[in-house]
Design a protein around this motif. Structure first.
Motif: not given
Length: 84
Positions: A5-23
């Motif tokens: 759901x987060x990925x859909x909200x910020x679809x301009x970010x890669x899964x890797x970057x989203x994971x790093x940001x969440x961490x």
């Protein structure tokens, strides 16, 4: 909120970057990460009290940015024109 759901909200970010940001947000105490023991694995993210305390200041910053977009774009154009 789940990762997908987060990925859909910020679809301009890669899964890797989203994971790093969440961490990083979790490390800083702004979110919690809850892993549910099920198949397939489910992970939920939630704002902590500290994270929620940022909502109002960020909302004010967003409002400021949105109201100043014309002036910012004008300044960028003037700067770029001066560089040519």
């Amino acid at each position: 909120v789940r990762f997908s759901e987060l990925r859909k909200m910020v679809n301009v970010v890669t899964p890797k970057v989203l994971t790093q940001t969440l961490r990083t947000l979790e490390r800083d105490g702004l979110i919690t990460r809850t892993v549910h023991a099920q198949v397939p694995p489910r992970v939920d993210y939630e704002l902590t009290a500290v994270g929620k305390s940022l909502l109002e200041p960020l909302s004010m910053l967003r409002e400021w940015a949105e109201s100043h977009v014309p002036a910012i774009l004008e300044a960028r154009d003037a700067y770029d024109d001066a560089q040519d």
